[in-house]
Scaffold this motif. Structure first.
Motif, mmCIF file in Angstrom:
data_model
loop_
_atom_site.group_PDB
_atom_site.id
_atom_site.type_symbol
_atom_site.label_atom_id
_atom_site.label_comp_id
_atom_site.label_asym_id
_atom_site.label_seq_id
_atom_site.Cartn_x
_atom_site.Cartn_y
_atom_site.Cartn_z
ATOM 1 N N ARG A 1 0.837 -1.210 0.000
ATOM 2 C CA ARG A 1 0.000 0.000 0.000
ATOM 3 C C ARG A 1 0.869 1.257 0.000
ATOM 4 O O ARG A 1 0.557 2.249 -0.676
ATOM 5 N N GLU A 2 1.914 1.186 0.801
ATOM 6 C CA GLU A 2 2.821 2.344 0.845
ATOM 7 C C GLU A 2 3.470 2.556 -0.519
ATOM 8 O O GLU A 2 3.614 3.694 -0.993
ATOM 9 N N GLN A 13 0.886 3.985 -2.981
ATOM 10 C CA GLN A 13 0.659 5.420 -2.798
ATOM 11 C C GLN A 13 1.809 6.257 -3.371
ATOM 12 O O GLN A 13 1.606 7.376 -3.862
ATOM 13 N N ALA A 14 2.998 5.682 -3.307
ATOM 14 C CA ALA A 14 4.168 6.437 -3.757
ATOM 15 C C ALA A 14 4.475 6.226 -5.237
ATOM 16 O O ALA A 14 5.279 6.961 -5.823
ATOM 17 N N SER A 56 4.024 6.067 -9.380
ATOM 18 C CA SER A 56 3.346 6.800 -10.459
ATOM 19 C C SER A 56 3.323 5.970 -11.730
ATOM 20 O O SER A 56 2.775 6.406 -12.751
ATOM 21 N N ILE A 64 1.631 0.042 -10.519
ATOM 22 C CA ILE A 64 0.361 0.125 -9.786
ATOM 23 C C ILE A 64 -0.489 -1.115 -10.058
ATOM 24 O O ILE A 64 -1.077 -1.702 -9.156
ATOM 25 N N GLU A 116 -1.589 -3.719 -7.240
ATOM 26 C CA GLU A 116 -3.004 -3.978 -6.974
ATOM 27 C C GLU A 116 -3.306 -5.478 -7.095
ATOM 28 O O GLU A 116 -4.092 -6.039 -6.320
#
Length: 244
Positions: free
Chosen positions: A83-84, A87-88, A90, A95, A99
């Motif tokens: 999760r960290e 969030q960080a 791009s 991603i 996920e």
């Protein structure tokens, strides 16, 4: 062998004392609590063995819970890390990968939690079984203590009676001549009965009625003559009850 008639009568008291001693010795060997105590000892061994087996199950189940919880912690740590990173990040590729991994970790954590719940239920069931075994083991131990105390009390009481009986026996034997006493002891050792009353023509040593021929020989014997049962089993003591 000759011995005063009064001394011969003392043999009946001596035989009664020996019977009493034998009875008390038998009581000591067959105390009623001993049978139940032997059963309880077997039950106690079985309960301890069962306790050990079920306790082993419980330890294994608790160890399994610890392993599952460690796996859950590992999965949770990876979820937190992802999760960290999510969030960080791009990068759409990163991603998407994160996920996907988070979804897999969620499934993995859910499965582990189901396993943990199932094992916890098993632990509860094992603990209930262990509690029942412990209660049964404690009940057995309590009954053992009570019965052992009763047995010891009865044994001490019978042992005290036995000592009195032996003392009384010694006092009676002290009033009987050595030769007559030796004959009595020899007969008792061989046949279990040293002396018995001749009552109404029946030897109470063998509970057999004597023949007229045997009775005639006994009638002919002097009062101080020591006579034996025709079968040689014991000394026959003659009294006014003998029917001679």
């Amino acid at each position: 062998m000759k011995a005063p008639a009064l001394e011969q009568r003392k043999l009946l008291d001596l035989q009664a004392a020996d019977n009493r001693i034998a009875q008390l010795q038998h009581t000591l060997r067959t105390l009623p609590q001993e049978v139940r105590l032997a059963e309880l000892q077997r039950d106690s061994v079985a309960a301890r063995q069962e306790f050990g087996g079920v306790n082993g199950e419980l330890e294994d189940a608790r160890a399994e819970i610890a392993r599952v919880e460690a796996d859950i912690d590992t999965v949770a740590a990876r979820e937190k890390r992802d999760r960290e990173r999510l969030q960080a990040s791009s990068s759409s590729k990163d991603i998407q990968g994160l996920e996907h991994e988070l979804a897999s970790l969620k499934v993995r954590r859910s499965n582990l939690e189901d396993i943990e719940l199932a094992v916890m239920e098993r632990v509860e069931e094992i603990e209930q079984r262990l509690a029942a075994i412990t209660a049964r083991r404690d009940d057995i131990a309590t009954e053992e203590r009570l019965l052992a105390a009763q047995r010891d009390e009865q044994r001490d009481r019978v042992a005290a009676q036995l000592e009195v009986a032996k003392s009384e026996r010694s006092a009676i034997a002290g009033g009987i001549g050595a030769e007559l006493l030796a004959l009595y002891e020899r007969q008792r050792e061989r046949y279990g009965v040293g002396a018995a009353l001749l009552q109404g023509g029946v030897s109470l040593g063998t509970n057999v009625a004597l023949t007229e021929s045997d009775l005639a020989q006994i009638r002919a014997a002097a009062p101080d003559e020591v006579v034996l049962d025709p079968d040689g089993a014991c000394i026959l003591v003659r009294t006014e009850e003998s029917g001679l």
